[in-house]
Design a protein around this motif. Structure first.
Motif, short mmCIF file in Angstrom:
data_model
loop_
_atom_site.label_atom_id
_atom_site.label_comp_id
_atom_site.label_asym_id
_atom_site.label_seq_id
_atom_site.Cartn_x
_atom_site.Cartn_y
_atom_site.Cartn_z
N ALA A 272 0.91 -1.04 -0.13
CA ALA A 272 -0.17 0.07 0.01
C ALA A 272 1.24 0.83 -0.12
CB ALA A 272 -1.23 -0.39 1.29
N CYS A 273 1.90 1.00 0.86
CA CYS A 273 3.17 2.26 0.44
C CYS A 273 4.09 2.71 -0.37
CB CYS A 273 3.67 2.41 1.84
SG CYS A 273 2.74 2.56 3.64
N SER A 274 4.30 2.02 -1.13
CA SER A 274 5.71 1.44 -1.54
C SER A 274 5.47 0.83 -3.08
CB SER A 274 6.79 1.20 -1.19
OG SER A 274 6.61 -0.53 -0.37
N GLY A 275 4.32 -0.06 -3.45
CA GLY A 275 3.90 -0.56 -4.41
C GLY A 275 4.28 -0.34 -6.07
N TYR A 276 5.03 0.51 -6.21
CA TYR A 276 5.45 1.32 -7.10
C TYR A 276 6.81 1.70 -6.59
CZ TYR A 276 4.74 3.44 -12.45
OH TYR A 276 5.36 3.99 -13.03
N ILE A 277 7.22 1.80 -5.61
CA ILE A 277 8.25 1.77 -5.81
C ILE A 277 9.70 0.43 -5.74
CG2 ILE A 277 10.06 3.53 -4.47
CD1 ILE A 277 8.01 4.54 -3.08
N THR A 278 10.79 0.34 -6.74
CA THR A 278 11.51 -0.35 -6.95
C THR A 278 12.82 -0.37 -7.93
OG1 THR A 278 11.94 -3.14 -7.32
CG2 THR A 278 10.76 -1.38 -9.41
N GLY A 279 14.19 -0.84 -6.77
CA GLY A 279 15.69 -0.30 -7.22
C GLY A 279 15.81 0.74 -6.97
N GLN A 280 14.51 1.40 -5.77
CA GLN A 280 15.55 2.46 -4.74
C GLN A 280 16.75 2.08 -3.75
OE1 GLN A 280 15.64 4.68 -6.69
NE2 GLN A 280 13.87 3.83 -8.08
N ILE A 281 17.71 3.46 -3.72
CA ILE A 281 18.41 3.28 -2.19
C ILE A 281 18.26 4.61 -1.62
CG2 ILE A 281 20.23 3.69 -1.74
CD1 ILE A 281 21.74 2.35 -3.80
N LEU A 282 17.88 4.13 -0.04
CA LEU A 282 16.99 5.20 0.72
C LEU A 282 17.91 5.13 1.80
CD1 LEU A 282 14.39 7.01 1.83
CD2 LEU A 282 13.89 5.29 3.50
N ASP A 283 18.85 6.15 1.88
CA ASP A 283 19.44 6.87 2.53
C ASP A 283 18.78 7.27 4.06
OD1 ASP A 283 22.13 7.01 1.13
OD2 ASP A 283 21.26 8.28 -0.06
N VAL A 284 19.33 6.73 5.06
CA VAL A 284 18.35 6.94 6.55
C VAL A 284 19.48 7.50 7.09
CG1 VAL A 284 16.59 6.53 7.95
CG2 VAL A 284 16.71 5.57 6.26
N ASN A 285 19.88 8.50 7.41
CA ASN A 285 21.74 8.79 7.84
C ASN A 285 22.16 10.70 8.98
OD1 ASN A 285 21.25 10.52 5.78
ND2 ASN A 285 23.18 9.63 4.36
N GLY A 286 20.66 10.39 8.32
CA GLY A 286 20.62 11.70 9.59
C GLY A 286 21.51 13.28 8.72
N GLY A 287 21.45 13.37 7.51
CA GLY A 287 22.04 14.79 6.61
C GLY A 287 23.84 14.28 6.55
N GLN A 288 24.27 12.47 7.06
CA GLN A 288 25.66 12.35 7.00
C GLN A 288 26.40 13.09 5.58
OE1 GLN A 288 26.52 8.64 8.89
NE2 GLN A 288 28.81 9.20 9.12
N MET A 289 27.43 12.93 5.61
CA MET A 289 28.97 13.41 4.37
C MET A 289 29.88 12.39 4.28
SD MET A 289 26.72 15.37 2.87
CE MET A 289 24.85 16.66 3.37
N ALA A 290 30.14 11.89 3.74
CA ALA A 290 31.26 11.22 3.46
C ALA A 290 32.12 10.95 4.52
CB ALA A 290 32.29 11.69 2.35
#
Ligand code: NAD
Length: 258
Positions: free
Chosen positions: A239-257
């Motif tokens: 229901a939330c993401s049925g049309y989303i595939t092949g993605q990379i979700l960054d969950v990092n508080g805005g962290q840089m390299a």
């Protein structure tokens, strides 16, 4: 919001602590049937499963060392025997596996890190595919594979973590290939790439190093496993993401390299 996760059969590798455990707790609270896993064949971990299920859902522990292909096969078979199929696979087992500079890397270290982060996800996914395909066909909705990647997979990793970072980049990449092979079967593939999350993963770091890393994060602090968990539910929910595939979700508080 995640109502369609009720009774979904969710297998999460590497979920006796840290990020995997928080994801398992969130799936169970949403009413899912959850398989937690660690490498130990230890019956006492059934107690952990029972504790998680107190907040909802159904939870069972499956011991399997996912660096070994035969154990990956057995893990999937045991989960399916217990819950009757698989709707969601989370490839979360993984880790640094130690730190070595390039000149100290030998075959044994290479195999150790790549087996833990790459072979594990490859083999568990391989054995889960027929079940994910079947579940998608039966339900008419997408089923989902979610792997835990890393900011290191984009940025090369910290000192001595080149192989770890490369194994996560491998994981980010192989998902895109699996999208090409299995979208016709209604299976989706997405990666969650955490930044620096406060788990035992960082147990080798001094207070000084932790402070330095926190300073590289826009939010000024490490993330928590609980802050990551809803992202797994998002990618698992048709229901939330049925049309989303092949993605990379960054969950990092805005962290840089790093
Ligand atoms: P953790 O060490 O707290 O948890 C790892 C889990 O994997 C444990 O449940 C452990 O029992 C299990 N495990 C380890 N080896 C296994 C094996 N061979 N077979 C089966 N299970 C095994 O680590 P974490 O920080 O929660 O990391 C989870 C995932 O997130 C890993 O893939 C890690 O690379 C990734 N990650 C973590 C961070 C971070 O900052 N903590 C950042 C980016 C990515």
């Amino acid at each position: 919001m995640f109502n369609d996760l009720k009774d979904k059969r969710v297998l999460i590798t590497g979920s006796t602590k840290g990020i995997g455990l928080a994801a398992a707790q969130a799936f169970a609270a949403a009413g899912a049937k959850v398989g937690i896993n660690g490498h130990r064949h230890d019956e006492s971990l059934g107690k952990l499963a029972a504790a998680i299920a107190k907040n909802g859902g159904e939870v069972a522990y499956f011991g399997a060392d996912v660096t070994k292909s035969a154990e990956c096969e057995a893990l999937v078979a045991n989960f399916v025997e217990r819950f009757g199929g698989i709707d969601v696979l989370v490839n979360n087992a993984g880790g640094l596996g130690g730190r070595q500079g390039l000149e100290n890397i030998d075959d044994e270290f290479y195999d150790h890190v790549m087996d833990l982060n790459a072979r594990s996800a490859l083999m568990v996914t391989k054995f889960a595919i027929p079940h994910l395909r079947h579940a998608a066909k039966q339900s008419g909705k997408t089923t989902s594979v979610i792997s835990t990647g890393s900011i290191a997979g984009r940025e090369g990793g910290g000192p001595g973590a080149s192989l770890y970072a490369a194994s996560k980049a491998w994981l980010h990449n192989v998902h895109r290939n699996w999208v090409k092979e299995f979208t016709k079967d209604n299976i989706r593939f997405n990666v969650i790439a955490p930044g620096t999350i406060d788990t035992v993963f960082h147990a080798d770091k001094s207070a000084e190093v932790r402070e330095k890393i926190a300073g590289s994060i826009a939010m000024g602090r490490f993330g928590t496993s609980e802050e990551l968990a809803p992202s797994f539910l998002f990618f698992a929910s048709h229901a939330c993401s049925g049309y989303i595939t092949g993605q990379i979700l960054d969950v990092n508080g805005g962290q840089m390299a790093p």
